[in-house]
Scaffold this active site. Structure first.
Site, PDB file in Angstrom:
ATOM      1  N   SER A   1     -50.075 -12.388 -18.326  1.00  0.00           N
ATOM      2  CA  SER A   1     -49.094 -13.006 -17.435  1.00  0.00           C
ATOM      3  C   SER A   1     -48.887 -14.446 -17.883  1.00  0.00           C
ATOM      4  O   SER A   1     -49.757 -15.037 -18.538  1.00  0.00           O
ATOM      5  CB  SER A   1     -49.607 -12.983 -15.987  1.00  0.00           C
ATOM      6  OG  SER A   1     -48.792 -13.783 -15.142  1.00  0.00           O
TER       7      SER A   1
ATOM      8  N   TYR B   1     -55.648 -14.111  -9.519  1.00  0.00           N
ATOM      9  CA  TYR B   1     -54.833 -13.388 -10.498  1.00  0.00           C
ATOM     10  C   TYR B   1     -54.749 -14.173 -11.800  1.00  0.00           C
ATOM     11  O   TYR B   1     -54.934 -13.617 -12.887  1.00  0.00           O
ATOM     12  CB  TYR B   1     -53.436 -13.143  -9.927  1.00  0.00           C
ATOM     13  CG  TYR B   1     -52.557 -12.300 -10.820  1.00  0.00           C
ATOM     14  CD1 TYR B   1     -52.738 -10.920 -10.902  1.00  0.00           C
ATOM     15  CD2 TYR B   1     -51.547 -12.881 -11.591  1.00  0.00           C
ATOM     16  CE1 TYR B   1     -51.940 -10.142 -11.721  1.00  0.00           C
ATOM     17  CE2 TYR B   1     -50.745 -12.104 -12.418  1.00  0.00           C
ATOM     18  CZ  TYR B   1     -50.938 -10.740 -12.477  1.00  0.00           C
ATOM     19  OH  TYR B   1     -50.144  -9.975 -13.300  1.00  0.00           O
TER      20      TYR B   1
END
Length: 243
Positions: free
Chosen positions: A151, A164
């Site tokens: 990401s 995350y």
């Protein structure tokens, strides 16, 4: 988008396992791989959800997929050993797509239990599954590929992405470490940052966003195809972007 045009038979005869294959990017990748000749192993939390992807493959005229129900949040070492034995044979590719978003909160307001849960699925399970399946990947008759899902927040930290973001930094570290260990072999490891994509996770992270402003999963598949096929056989340890 990543500029790559995959030939129709790019993955002909290749056996590829996709985690988080029930929906979103995982389901789209499974369909894209099958459309280019691959035999799919679909892994997800429950068989009923995986069946929807399997039905989509069948409806498109692709080869039947093997379904593997495995809850990555609660799986133990014995489960991964059993999975490798169940699969048998060899694998030509492994796409780590399954991830948890976790709470969008500042570090000081993130419950330790939620942090641990995200790390369990996004990092610990990814490590355990990779470790268990490496012997099968090494048996591939040609080149083989492990693809990790990263990401943008796993490459540059961002406020309120706590668990995350940390998990994706760890994912990049795992990819780089594995890639260095695989250097000079027919097996390679790389990562993909999908970018903003029309998925349930994206909707949870950005509830006020118009979903039509980001591409559908099927639109970002060129890089996923590239890294699973022989055209990327010399690419190892790289962090690529789908968009």
């Amino acid at each position: 988008m990543f500029a790559y045009h995959a030939p129709p038979g790019l993955l002909q005869g290749r056996r590829i396992l996709v985690t988080g294959a029930s929906r979103g990017i995982g389901a789209a990748a499974a369909l894209a791989y099958a459309a280019h000749g691959a035999q799919l192993v679909l892994l997800g939390r429950d068989r009923e959800s995986l069946a929807h992807t399997a039905q989509a493959l069948a409806a498109a005229g692709h080869a039947p997929a093997q379904l593997v129900a495995l809850d990555l949040e609660h799986a133990e070492a014995a489960d991964y050993t059993a999975l490798a034995a169940e699969l048998g044979g060899h694998l030509d590719g492994l796409l780590h797509n399954a991830s948890l978003l976790g709470p969008r909160a500042a570090v000081e307001h993130t419950p330790a239990s939620e942090f641990a849960r995200v790390m369990q699925v996004n990092v610990n399970a990814t490590f355990a599954l990779t470790r268990a399946l490496l012997p099968l990947l090494r048996k591939a008759p040609g080149d083989a590929s492990v693809v990790f899902t990263s990401s943008s927040v796993g490459r540059k930290g961002r406020a309120h992405w706590g668990a995350y973001a940390v998990s994706k930094f760890a994912t990049e570290g795992l990819m780089q470490t594995l890639a260095d260990e695989l250097a000079g072999t027919p097996l390679r490891a790389n990562s993909i940052n999908p970018g903003g994509t029309r998925t349930a996770m994206r909707a949870a992270a950005y509830p006020d966003e118009d979903p039509q402003r980001v591409p559908a999963p099927a639109q970002i598949m060129p890089v996923y195809l590239y890294l699973m096929g022989p055209d990327s056989a010399a690419v190892n340890g790289q962090a690529l972007n789908a968009q």
